[in-house]
Design an enzyme around this catalytic site. Structure first.
Site, PDB file in Angstrom:
ATOM      1  CG  ASP A  10      -1.465   1.227   1.248  1.00 34.11           C
ATOM      2  OD1 ASP A  10      -2.393   1.549   0.964  1.00 34.11           O
ATOM      3  OD2 ASP A  10      -1.657   1.758   2.487  1.00 34.11           O
ATOM      4  CG  ASP A  12      -1.890   7.597   0.039  1.00 32.45           C
ATOM      5  OD1 ASP A  12      -0.899   8.477   0.045  1.00 32.45           O
ATOM      6  OD2 ASP A  12      -2.423   7.617  -1.166  1.00 32.45           O
ATOM      7  CG  ASP A 195      -2.662   2.544   6.342  1.00 33.44           C
ATOM      8  OD1 ASP A 195      -2.762   2.076   4.502  1.00 33.44           O
ATOM      9  OD2 ASP A 195      -3.091   3.559   6.427  1.00 33.44           O
TER      10      ASP A 195
END
Length: 252
Positions: A10, A12, A195
């Site tokens: 991922d 961001d 996240d």
């Protein structure tokens, strides 16, 4: 040779720090993984409009899974497939966002378009992803519950105050599975790092699912490993320990 052949990252809150930078340490360990024969890809909610520059910055000659799986690239400049939300659904989603006073945005082939730039012409475009944002948690939860009743769309989130919408059945997991088919490997040979809840299915399906220290509590519960935060080189440390190190988990 590393146990995992594919590293799905991922962006961001994961690869990127809070100020949207890639640390020297993270860059170093990503390149070490590539040198060891690991295919490193993005699995991000971003589209090519904002992920492309990061792809170029890291000089990764690899597939990419963008807009939560709605767009898959075989390599730089090599689009493989796209999955569009139905146009009737886009009109309906736009109506719900306007009614709730939510901010919204969308990724089409042509652009990343925010609420302030939305015109009637946008309804004639094909949209890979539509997003909503509301700082009122009660309001965003009401929207989430309403959207869950719509059978033709897939909804997730990358923060408690937003909703991300794709075509039904499309997710980061489905995108990474397609890349596995392309590479001739299986999901148990994938290490995935993320996240938030748009990473949840992928983290669960991967051979090793890693949640960031700054990640959503729900994601941490289902992950195999929790690494440090994005401000503490969590991706670099996960690569060092679990991808290129001696750690060799046996999943139940």
């Amino acid at each position: 040779m590393p146990h995992y052949k594919l590293l799905a990252l991922d962006l961001d809150g994961t690869v990127l720090t809070d100020d949207k930078k890639i640390t020297k340490e993270t860059r170093k360990w990503i390149h070490k993984a590539v040198e060891e024969g690991v295919t490193v890809i993005f699995s991000t909610g971003r589209g090519i409009q904002t992920a492309g520059a990061i792809w170029e910055e890291l000089a990764l000659d690899a597939p990419m899974v963008l807009v939560n799986g709605a767009e898959i690239w075989k390599g730089p400049g090599q689009l493989w497939e796209r999955h569009f939300i139905n146009r009737d659904d886009i009109r309906w989603l736009h109506e719900q966002a306007m009614r709730a006073g939510a901010k919204f945005w969308g990724y089409s082939v042509e652009s990343l378009t925010h609420k302030k730039d939305w015109t009637d012409e946008m309804f004639a475009r094909d949209w890979l992803k539509f997003g909503m944002h509301h700082t009122d948690l009660d309001e965003i939860q009401k929207l989430r519950e309403l959207l869950l009743e719509r059978e033709s769309i897939e909804i997730t989130r990358s923060a408690p105050i937003n909703i991300e919408i794709s075509l039904k059945g499309i997710s980061k997991e489905t995108g990474v599975r397609r890349v596995c088919e392309l590479l001739g490997i299986t999901m148990d040979q994938v290490m995935a790092v993320g996240d938030n809840l748009n990473d949840q299915r992928l983290i669960r399906a991967a051979g090793l699912g890693v949640a960031m220290g700054n990640g959503d509590a729900e994601l941490k519960k289902i992950a195999d490993i929790v690494t440090e935060s994005n401000e503490e080189n969590g991706v670099a440390k996960a690569i060092e320990r679990y991808l290129l190190g001696s750690y060799n988990p046996i999943k139940a």
